[in-house]
Design an enzyme around this catalytic site. Structure first.
Site, PDB file in Angstrom:
ATOM      1  N   GLY A 206      38.022  43.206  37.149  1.00 25.92           N
ATOM      2  CA  GLY A 206      38.428  41.847  36.818  1.00 25.92           C
ATOM      3  C   GLY A 206      38.429  40.948  38.038  1.00 25.92           C
ATOM      4  N   SER A 374      39.418  41.889  32.600  1.00 32.41           N
ATOM      5  CA  SER A 374      39.607  43.109  33.381  1.00 32.41           C
ATOM      6  C   SER A 374      39.749  44.277  32.425  1.00 32.41           C
ATOM      7  CB  SER A 374      40.858  43.022  34.262  1.00 32.41           C
ATOM      8  OG  SER A 374      41.092  44.268  34.903  1.00 32.41           O
ATOM      9  N   HIS A 379      45.154  47.214  31.179  1.00 34.56           N
ATOM     10  CA  HIS A 379      44.773  46.050  30.383  1.00 34.56           C
ATOM     11  C   HIS A 379      44.534  46.400  28.917  1.00 34.56           C
ATOM     12  CE1 HIS A 379      44.745  43.099  33.631  1.00 34.56           C
ATOM     13  NE2 HIS A 379      44.395  44.120  34.400  1.00 34.56           N
ATOM     14  N   ASN A 448      26.677  43.338  44.887  1.00 39.19           N
ATOM     15  CA  ASN A 448      26.313  44.319  43.853  1.00 39.19           C
ATOM     16  C   ASN A 448      27.610  44.736  43.188  1.00 39.19           C
ATOM     17  OD1 ASN A 448      25.310  46.281  42.197  1.00 39.19           O
ATOM     18  ND2 ASN A 448      24.798  47.728  43.806  1.00 39.19           N
TER      19      ASN A 448
END
Length: 658
Positions: A206, A374, A379, A448
């Site tokens: 997230g 996220s 979560h 990346n």
């Protein structure tokens, strides 16, 4: 079971060891307890012989009643065909010697053998999970590990999964794509459909989602008046999680902090205009605190008036919804007049248009220009690590976000694919020679930040369970609120944004199986016509001034009783060590909007220091109140009724001890 013979015919063994037989069928007396009590039936040979001449076989049956079986289609046969419609039992596997069976002149393709092998491994993974992951099952699952008060920890949050996720992860690993691939592509489409947005891009967290979302708005491909450049300002909120704010600074922009409303945990909307500077302010970026949507109606109108971007940090709020009058939704550009007069065109199960009530409802994460998720274990759904950036309405933002996620490259080909643009060697960008390979042209200073495909496979299973998870979070919040209702002498309780009060026993609480939308019956609402339906990330308590204990003492007591609890993340972020140092190193790197207007870094330093000693009021009283008084308990769907009862009783006993 291992069947063997003491002797083996050498000629048959020679034939056996030199001819591939995996994928062919055989027939032998399949044992119940021994060969004498067995039944002659066919089996599929799954392996070549090992050093002892043994092979693995799977039972074949003509019965359709077995759940753990795979039907053999006509297209699966390579040569010959079994006389009846047949199924391979993936739960009936044996290792046998060649002289036990007769080989048949019937075989299947290697792909079918692979599917059987995969199903066998998946079956084993499911059995393992059911036996060893019982503490991670949903709270209302009868197979969940029993709770023992005082012995079993009550987490504030955690992974909630079953054998479905374990099997999906193992299956994806067997494919060994590893980097983001087909599972990731499918998850992105499913998440976008769930939220009713144009696109969703998976990232590795997230926090990375926030970084990518903010970075996408810095691209030189945007008009200068919309592009966020070093020195431009982004409005955010003082108390919360640091990685909502960090990307603003990391991209050289200036966060402008407004205060929190302690009752909702969200930003004070009355300070938005004071934070705005024409030509400097480019965006608003803030989170829906603990799954409680901030006032989207006001924020959207503010952003529309000043031509600002809105980034919704939806990391704690997946499954929340926000409702507003249809006329207001049309004015804000959320729906068209045509849509308002008919059926709402949205793929999201959370979006609706109630023409009788005149209200438009949509999920948080679908209102801003960009939103973030996220998938860290606490979560609303998890894939271990992971997150997502959603592009709500403007498709070009996908290209920019994807570039920053994928090394900054200009190419938009998916991983493992080439020439999506049909001119891979036909570009001339920058000062590169014409025809330079588009896969190695970079238009941004990127990163990346992709997750792995097995993570996406887990996430796809979690998405299926999200509606049940959301309802559980709402029920758990309501259970805690009712259980602690008579302690309001000591605690201030949170309210959903736009709610003016909790109805208590007069309300209608949710029970298992009811729809979550009925939860709004438990609150009184303001006159704005807007409502929120939180998918609560946590249950926040604020210890009242004058109480005989502090929130720290309560937190310590809960910890001793093995009850997980957290303070509201970083509290007032301006008091965190990183920001106290930033005030010294880069005094103009952020601004604060106080009660009397914007503060310079030196003014802020004086006011914060004075308020700490009690010599002056705080420039951010709401954020400080949250920092000094608030903690939250879990509402996650792994909580059982016994756990919630234990939490309530522990808090009540603690309060009564004073």
């Amino acid at each position: 079971m291992h069947l063997s013979s003491k002797t083996a015919n050498s000629s048959r063994s020679f034939h056996f060891f030199n001819m591939p037989i995996a994928g062919t069928f055989c027939r032998f007396r399949w044992p119940y307890s021994d060969l004498e009590g067995g039944k002659n039936r066919p089996a599929l040979i799954l392996s070549e012989p090992d050093d002892l001449g043994d092979v693995e076989v799977a039972m074949v049956t003509s019965s359709e009643l077995h759940e753990n079986s795979i039907a053999i289609q006509e297209s699966d046969y390579q040569s010959g065909i079994l006389p009846k419609r047949s199924f391979v039992r993936v739960d009936r596997i044996l290792k046998v010697r060649r002289d036990v069976f007769d080989q048949l002149a019937v075989s299947v393709h290697g792909g079918f053998v692979r599917s059987v092998r995969r199903a066998i491994i998946g079956q084993g993974a499911r059995q393992f999970s059911r036996g060893f992951h019982t503490e991670n099952r949903p709270g209302d699952d009868p197979e969940r590990a029993p709770f023992i008060a005082g012995d079993t920890t009550v987490p504030y949050a955690g992974r909630v999964f079953t054998e479905d996720e374990v099997e999906a992860a193992v299956g994806s690993t067997l494919d060994f794509w590893l980097t983001l691939g087909p599972e990731g592509e499918a998850f992105e489409k499913e998440l976008a459909a769930l939220l009713g947005v144009k696109h969703s891009l998976l990232v590795n967290s997230g926090s990375s989602a926030n970084l990518v979302a903010l970075s996408a708005l810095t691209t030189h491909k945007l008009p200068d008046h919309r592009r966020i450049q070093p020195g431009d300002e982004v409005i955010t909120v003082a108390a919360g999680f640091p990685t909502t704010v960090a990307p603003i600074l990391q991209q050289g922009a200036v966060p402008v902090f407004i205060d929190n409303d302690p009752a909702t945990g969200n930003a004070r909307m009355d300070q938005l205009e004071a934070a705005f500077v024409p030509g400097k302010t480019k965006a608003v970026m803030m989170a829906h605190t603990l799954g409680n949507p901030f006032d989207l109606g006001v924020v959207l109108a503010f952003c529309q008036q000043h031509d600002l971007w809105l980034i919704e940090d939806n990391c704690d709020a997946l499954g929340c919804t926000y409702s507003m009058p249809v006329e207001r939704a049309i004015k804000l550009g959320l729906i068209t007049v045509e849509e308002a007069s008919g059926k709402l065109k949205s793929s999201s199960p959370f979006a609706s248009l109630d023409l009788d009530l005149g209200t438009f409802t949509a999920p948080t994460g679908s209102f801003g220009d960009l939103s973030t998720q996220s998938f860290y274990p606490p979560h609303h759904l998890t894939m271990g690590e992971g997150g997502a950036v959603s592009i709500v309405r403007r498709p070009p933002l996908k290209t920019y976000a994807e570039s920053f996620r994928d090394w900054g490259r200009d190419c938009w080909c998916p991983s493992g694919k080439d020439n999506t643009c049909n001119k891979r060697f036909g570009w001339q960008l920058g000062e590169l020679p014409e025809g330079y390979d588009h896969k190695y042209i970079y238009s941004h200073l990127g990163y990346n930040l992709k997750p792995l495909d097995p993570q996406a496979a887990i996430g796809r299973q979690q998405l299926k369970k999200l509606p049940a998870f959301i309802d559980a979070r709402k029920r758990n919040w309501e259970t805690l609120r009712r259980g602690l209702a008579d302690l309001d002498e000591y605690f201030q309780f949170s309210l959903p944004t736009h709610a003016t009060g909790w109805r208590g026993v007069e309300g209608t609480s949710l029970s298992a199986g009811e729809t979550a939308s009925t939860s709004d019956l438990n609150f009184n609402w303001d006159s704005s016509g807007c409502r929120t339906n939180p998918s609560w990330f946590g249950f926040m308590l604020r210890v009242r001034p004058g109480s005989p204990f502090s929130h720290t003492a309560l937190g310590r007591h809960l910890d001793e009783k093995k009850i997980g609890n957290r303070m509201l993340f970083g509290g007032n972020l301006l008091r965190q060590p990183v920001f106290t140092q930033l005030r010294k190193d880069r005094p103009n790197s952020f601004r604060v909007v106080g009660e009397d207007g914007p503060l310079t870094a030196s003014e802020l330093q004086l006011q914060l220091s004075a308020s700490t000693s009690g010599a002056a009021p705080s420039p951010l009283p709401g954020a400080d109140e949250i920092m000094h008084t608030a903690l939250f308990l879990g509402t996650y769907p792994g909580l059982t009724p016994a756990m919630l009862d234990y939490e309530i009783e522990t808090i009540r006993s603690f309060v009564k001890s004073f």
